[in-house]
Structures are given as structure tokens and as C-alpha cells.
Design a protein around this motif. Structure first.
Motif, mmCIF file in Angstrom:
data_model
loop_
_atom_site.group_PDB
_atom_site.id
_atom_site.type_symbol
_atom_site.label_atom_id
_atom_site.label_comp_id
_atom_site.label_asym_id
_atom_site.label_seq_id
_atom_site.Cartn_x
_atom_site.Cartn_y
_atom_site.Cartn_z
ATOM 1 N N LYS A 53 0.823 -1.199 0.000
ATOM 2 C CA LYS A 53 0.000 0.000 0.000
ATOM 3 C C LYS A 53 0.866 1.261 0.000
ATOM 4 O O LYS A 53 0.675 2.156 -0.825
ATOM 5 C CB LYS A 53 -0.931 0.018 1.228
ATOM 6 N N SER A 54 1.829 1.312 0.944
ATOM 7 C CA SER A 54 2.687 2.502 1.008
ATOM 8 C C SER A 54 3.513 2.620 -0.263
ATOM 9 O O SER A 54 3.690 3.724 -0.794
ATOM 10 C CB SER A 54 3.632 2.411 2.204
ATOM 11 N N THR A 55 4.011 1.495 -0.733
ATOM 12 C CA THR A 55 4.815 1.506 -1.954
ATOM 13 C C THR A 55 4.022 2.131 -3.103
ATOM 14 O O THR A 55 4.534 2.976 -3.841
ATOM 15 C CB THR A 55 5.221 0.067 -2.321
ATOM 16 N N PHE A 92 -2.500 10.201 1.732
ATOM 17 C CA PHE A 92 -2.386 9.953 3.172
ATOM 18 C C PHE A 92 -1.878 8.536 3.379
ATOM 19 O O PHE A 92 -2.481 7.584 2.888
ATOM 20 C CB PHE A 92 -3.759 10.031 3.851
ATOM 21 N N ASP A 93 -0.809 8.379 4.131
ATOM 22 C CA ASP A 93 -0.332 7.031 4.453
ATOM 23 C C ASP A 93 -0.612 6.741 5.929
ATOM 24 O O ASP A 93 0.127 7.171 6.805
ATOM 25 C CB ASP A 93 1.164 6.902 4.165
ATOM 26 N N GLU A 94 -1.661 6.027 6.201
ATOM 27 C CA GLU A 94 -2.073 5.707 7.574
ATOM 28 C C GLU A 94 -1.940 6.917 8.499
ATOM 29 O O GLU A 94 -1.181 6.878 9.463
ATOM 30 C CB GLU A 94 -1.231 4.558 8.121
ATOM 31 N N PRO A 95 -2.679 7.975 8.232
ATOM 32 C CA PRO A 95 -2.456 9.231 8.966
ATOM 33 C C PRO A 95 -2.860 9.176 10.427
ATOM 34 O O PRO A 95 -2.489 10.062 11.186
ATOM 35 C CB PRO A 95 -3.326 10.238 8.211
HETATM 36 MG MG MG Z 1 2.723 1.159 4.872
#
Ligand code: MG
Ligand code: ATP
Lengths: 265, 311
Positions: free
Chosen positions: A55-57, A185-188
């Protein structure tokens, strides 16, 4: 769930960005496989999936964060509309891409500077020098991030004196100040308590009218609460994408259903 | 509810705790003894120096040149020499070291060549100072014909502390969390903007500390400046850097011969006359005071600047 009862036909919705046949490699390790995903304009799209699924990638492809580290490689395209430019093209300067998109990270990461300077930084980088204009835009961004009331009389205080939730809203204000076309947004909220999480979720919901949002979350309820669309990823592949309520209540894939109902093994 | 009997053997646990505490007491005692040994040795040396030297610490001692008569001799040339040499050292070592450190951390690709440079720099920090003296004698004094001047000494000591400054710069840059750097890049900052607005300011406390530690090492160095040929007896000062006539600024002081505090001390200690020993003690006190002031400054600066930097 924000989708109206009668959902418009997907083909009629304007698209803000679109991943096409996207592959990504950390050195020799392939982290994303043939991802095709539309990001609809002025909608919130949530990315869910088990830890390590990419997901982050995926998110960090959009603003070319991977360019900062050696050995990373993209294949395929991420198109940004309306000008239909491929953000991943080597001819496109990653700095130009980052000027158009903004990102909010998992852990609040304010600069060790004043509240004002944190929000103003993106504007300064964009060459804005006029003091009154800076002040106006900083105030507007802080209002949009629902933080202005709490900090209006201590704009020159250090950002690190704010609480975790306030710091994250400051980071959102910082990201909003430059009027991004797409907000990542990455897991904000993963570093925040339930109350701070609630206020950020409200904020994301409200921001939808202003900006297109792509959000990674581990929290299923959060995805259900804030998003219009949901994409489920597994091992670097996109398994399912659709309206959030469809994905949650009428998943097409057995795998998605197992993950959402917590029977994931 | 009936009370349950513990199934654990509490007496064994208590015995273990007691024996653990005994070992702890033993360690504290040994540690205190070791500390006392170190501190007391230093105190004894310092007090001895104080008793011998303090009567000589008069205003004239600072404003007189060296002299054949112990009671007339002073450290004017020595402290001015040390001061000017340190100025050159700092002016050269700080920009070179900080720029190298930034380049290595933020710009250089990580490959075998930069690994080699890294190993070299770490080794250079451990090279005996006399080796730098030899290098300077060959390069600055003979090849470049700079003589035994303030500039030569300053450059030599700058080389000596360059690795310290580079290593301090790199370490304080590395202490900046990656998330802060990513925040800057994500906002559209270029690499140089990130360095200029974030990396450099946030690593400044660490860099300054490294610089001052380097300088306080350089200030006491004797071997390299003996080798390049510092004079031991000198009765004039380097020319003034400012002049009343145009162009108002003069760099003649750079090429002036010089002496320095450690040289003066060394020179006085090697004399048989006890009065000169007192001079040496007094000069050593001044040198120690200079070092203490510099280290105090480092601590204060670090405290002041770090107060604002929290992640
Ligand atoms: Mg991640
Ligand atoms: N810098 C890197 N180098 C090599 N592999 C990496 C790197 N970063 C991530 N990976 C790998 O890529 C895969 C995807 O990682 P990613 O961080 O995108 O997962 P994620 O879905 O965001 O997980 P999480 O929910 O835990 O944040 C993982 O297998 C991870 O180990």
C-alpha cells in the motif's frame, strides 16, 4: 459510507489520476504487480490490505518518493488528469510532481520550526515571498485543517509543542497550503488516539469537496467511514476495487470478503 | 474466598535478589574508586599547577613578550599566536569539513569509492599529529614556500582536525530522522533547499560541538608546530589585520612567524631555572582555561540550539 443511494455510473465520473499496468521494483524485488486503478475526482479512495502488501509503496509512486533512494524502478504509468501527463515518465521532474501533489505521513513529522513556518514552507519553496499573502494562505490552510482556532495566538510557537493529533493536523495544513491536485495519506491516524483519529477522519471527509484523496489505512472501519471507493491489495496486486459499500458488503472476491470479515489467514 | 498458598518458592527468589544486590554494591564501590582515581589525579595536577603558577598570573604576564628574565617574561606573543593560528584553523577546517560531510551524506552515491573515502576519513582521525607536521613541512613550508608562518600552522592544524569536523558533521546529519527529510522533499523542495533549510540548521548543534572539540584538540597540539618550525622566542606580533590607510585590510599577519602557547610552555619547562617553571605552570593554566572556555561554549551552544530541535 458516502456513496449516495443511486450510485452514478463509474464511466460518467471524472477521473483525477489513474495507475496503468504499474509495476514497481525495490532493486530486484517486485513490490507492485500490474496495478490498474482509477482515482476519481473529488472522491476519497481507500487502500486496504494486509501489512506488507504494498500500500505505502503504491502511494509513494504517485509523488515519486522512491526516486530519493537508489535502486528503485517503476514500470507502467500513473496518469494525472486533466493534462494527461505520466507522472512516472523519466522526462518529468519528480520535483514538479511533488509540487502538484501533497503527502501526509504515518507519523506526524513537523519540522522543528514554528507552526507558521511549517505551513508556509511549501509556499516558500514555490517562491511565495509576500508576507501578507503568506499569512493569508497559512491561515486558510490551518482553517481547512481545523486547527486554526487552537493555534491562532501561538503561530510562532514550536510545532513540537503541539499534541500528536494537532501535529498531524498541522502536517495536513502544510500539505493543503500548496493547493495540491491530489492528497496522499499514508495511515495518517495510526499513531493517534481515538479522539484525535476521529477529528482527522472528519477532516478528511470535509476535505473531499476540495481535493481528491487517496488514503492508506489499516483500519477497516476507517476505510468504511471516510472513503467513497476502496481498493483491496494483496501481495503487490490489486485484488478488488469498487464503491466502498460494494467492497464491504458485496465483495466479488472471496479473498476480499475473508480479509474484511477478519477471517484472513 | 479462601486464601491461596503461593505455589512459588519465594525464599529462593529472595535469596537471588539479595545476592544480586550484593554484586551491585560491589560494582558501585569499584566504579566510585575508579572515578575517584581519575578525578583526584587531575585535581592533584591542577592544584599543583595552580600553586606554582597563580602568583605569575598578572596583567603583565599577558602583555609581556618572552624574556631572558623569568619575572619579566610573559605570554603575549604566545597567546596572540595561538589565537591567530586557531582563527586560520577554524576558517579553513569548518567550511571544508562541513561541505565534505554534507556532500558525503546527502549527495555522494553509495558505492565502493565512497566507502573507501569513508574508511580513509575515519583512519585519518587516528593518524598521529606528528605525521601531519611532516606533511605540512614538506608541502606548505618547502613546496609552497610558505615558511613557518601563522598560515602554515593554521593550515596544518586545520588538516589535523578536518576528519573530526567531517565525522561530526556526518553524524549529526545522520541523526536527522528520514521522515523530516521526506517531509521536505514531499513538499517539492530540491536537494539543495532541503540541505539549506533543514539538514544544515538541524545538524548545526552537533557540527558546532564537533568543531569546538576539534579546536580544543588543536589548541594544545605541540608536535606538528614544532616540526614546521615555530619559533620559541619572538618579540613582535603579527601585523594588524586592519590598517588606517587603504585598502584597510591586511593579510600580512598570515605570513608572520609565530609562537604558540604549547611551544612557550615547552620552552620554559626545559629551562633549569625554577622561576621559569612557575611561568610554565602559569601558561599551562591559561591554556587549560582556554580549553575549558571552549568546551563550555560548546556545551552552552549545543544546549541553546538543541532546545528548539525536537523530533
Ligand atoms: Mg505502509
Ligand atoms: N525500501 C525497501 N526495500 C526493499 N523492500 C521493501 C522496501 N520497502 C518496502 N519493501 C517491501 O515491499 C513490500 C511492500 O511494502 P509496503 O511498505 O508498501 O507495505 P504496506 O502495505 O504499506 O505495509 P504496512 O501496512 O505494514 O505499512 C513489503 O514486502 C516490504 O517488505
Amino acid at each position: 459510507m458516502n456513496a449516495p443511494e443511486a450510485k452514478p455510473d463509474l464511466d460518467s465520473l471524472p477521473i483525477k489520476a489513474e495507475a496503468k499496468q504499474l509495476n514497481f521494483y525495490y532493486g530486484a524485488k517486485q513490490a507492485l504487480k500490474q496495478i490498474d486503478l482509477p482515482i476519481y475526482d473529488n472522491k476519497v479512495t481507500a487502500l486496504i490490505g494486509p501489512s506488507g502488501c504494498g500500500k505505502s509503496t503504491f502511494l509513494r509512486c504517485f509523488n515519486r518518493m522512491h526516486d530519493l533512494y537508489p535502486g528503485n524502478r517503476y514500470e507502467g504509468e500513473i496518469r494525472l488528469y486533466p493534462d494527461d501527463v505520466n507522472l512516472l515518465a523519466s522526462a518529468v521532474d519528480p520535483i514538479e510532481v511533488r509540487m502538484r501533489l501533497s503527502m501526509v505521513f504515518q507519523k506526524p513529522n513537523p519540522f522543528p520550526k514554528s507552526i507558521f513556518e511549517n505551513v508556509a514552507y511549501g509556499l516558500r519553496v514555490r517562491g511565495l515571498k509576500n508576507r501578507t499573502e503568506l499569512e493569508d494562505r497559512v491561515e486558510q490552510a490551518l482553517r481547512d485543517a481545523a486547527l486554526f482556532g487552537e493555534v491562532q495566538d501561538r503561530l510562532q510557537d514550536l510545532a513540537s509543542n503541539l499534541s500528536g493529533g494537532q501535529q498531524q493536523r498541522l502536517c495536513i495544513a502544510r500539505a493543503l497550503a500548496s493547493e495540491p491536485e491530489l492528497l496522499l495519506f499514508d495511515e495518517p491516524t495510526s499513531a493517534l488516539d481515538p479522539i484525535a483519529t476521529g477529528s482527522i477522519e472528519e477532516l478528511i471527509h470535509a476535505l473531499r469537496d476540495k481535493v481528491t484523496i487517496l488514503i492508506v489505512t489499516h483500519n477497516m472501519q476507517q476505510a468504511a467511514r471516510v472513503s467513497d471507493f476502496t481498493a483491496y491489495m494483496y501481495l503487490g496486486e490489486l485484488i478488488e476495487f469498487g464503491w466502498t459499500d460494494d467492497v464491504f458488503f458485496r465483495p466479488k472476491q472471496k479473498q476480499t470478503e475473508d480479509y474484511i470479515t477478519g477471517r484472513f489467514g | 474466598m479462601p486464601k491461596q498458598r503461593s505455589t512459588r518458592d519465594l525464599s529462593l527468589i529472595r535469596r537471588l535478589i539479595r545476592s544480586g544486590k550484593r554484586n551491585e554494591t560491589l560494582f558501585i564501590a569499584t566504579g566510585l574508586a575508579a572515578l575517584a582515581l581519575a578525578v583526584l589525579t587531575f585535581l592533584a595536577l591542577f592544584i599543583d599547577m595552580l600553586i606554582d603558577g597563580s602568583p605569575r598570573l598578572t596583567a603583565e604576564f599577558f602583555s609581556n613578550y618572552a624574556s631572558r628574565k623569568a619575572e619579566k617574561a610573559g605570554i603575549l606573543a604566545a597567546w596572540v599566536g595561538t589565537f591567530t593560528v586557531m582563527l586560520v584553523t577554524a576558517a579553513v577546517a569548518v567550511p571544508l569539513g562541513v561541505m565534505s560531510g554534507i556532500y558525503l551524506e546527502e549527495y555522494a552515491p553509495k558505492n565502493r569509492f565512497t566507502d573507501l573515502i569513508e574508511i580513509n576519513i575515519n583512519n585519518l582521525a587516528g593518524v598521529p599529529s606528528i605525521v601531519y607536521g611532516l606533511l605540512a613541512l614538506g608541502m606548505f613550508v618547502h613546496t609552497f614556500g610558505m615558511g613557518a608562518s601563522v598560515a602554515t600552522a593554521g593550515l596544518t592544524l586545520a588538516l589535523l582536525i578536518l576528519p573530526v569536523v567531517i565525522v561530526a558533521t556526518r553524524e549529526s546529519i545522520r541523526a536527522i530522522p528520514g521522515s523530516i527529510r521526506e517531509a521536505a522533499y514531499a513538499l517539492g523542495a530540491t536537494r539543495w533547499q532541503t540541505v539549506q533549510h533543514h539538514v544544515l540548521p538541524y545538524s548545526m548543534p552537533g557540527i558546532l560541538t564537533g568543531v569546538i572539540i576539534g579546536l580544543s584538540r588543536a589548541i594544545g597540539e605541540t608536535a606538528p608546530i614544532v616540526i614546521i618550525g615555530a619559533v620559541t622566542f619572538i618579540a613582535f606580533l603579527p601585523g594588524s589585520p586592519v590598517q588606517s590607510a587603504p585598502p584597510f585590510i591586511s593579510f600580512d599577519w598570515l605570513s608572520a612567524p609565530f609562537t604558540a602557547m604549547p611551544i612557550q610552555i615547552f620552552n620554559w619547562t626545559s629551562r633549569p631555572d625554577a622561576a621559569f617553571q612557575a611561568n610554565a605552570s602559569a601558561a599551562a593554566l591559561v591554556l587549560v582555561a582556554m580549553t575549558v572556555v571552549m568546551n563550555g561554549l560548546a556545551i552552552w551552544l549545543r544546549y541553546r540550539l538543541r532546545r528548539n530541535i525536537k523530533w
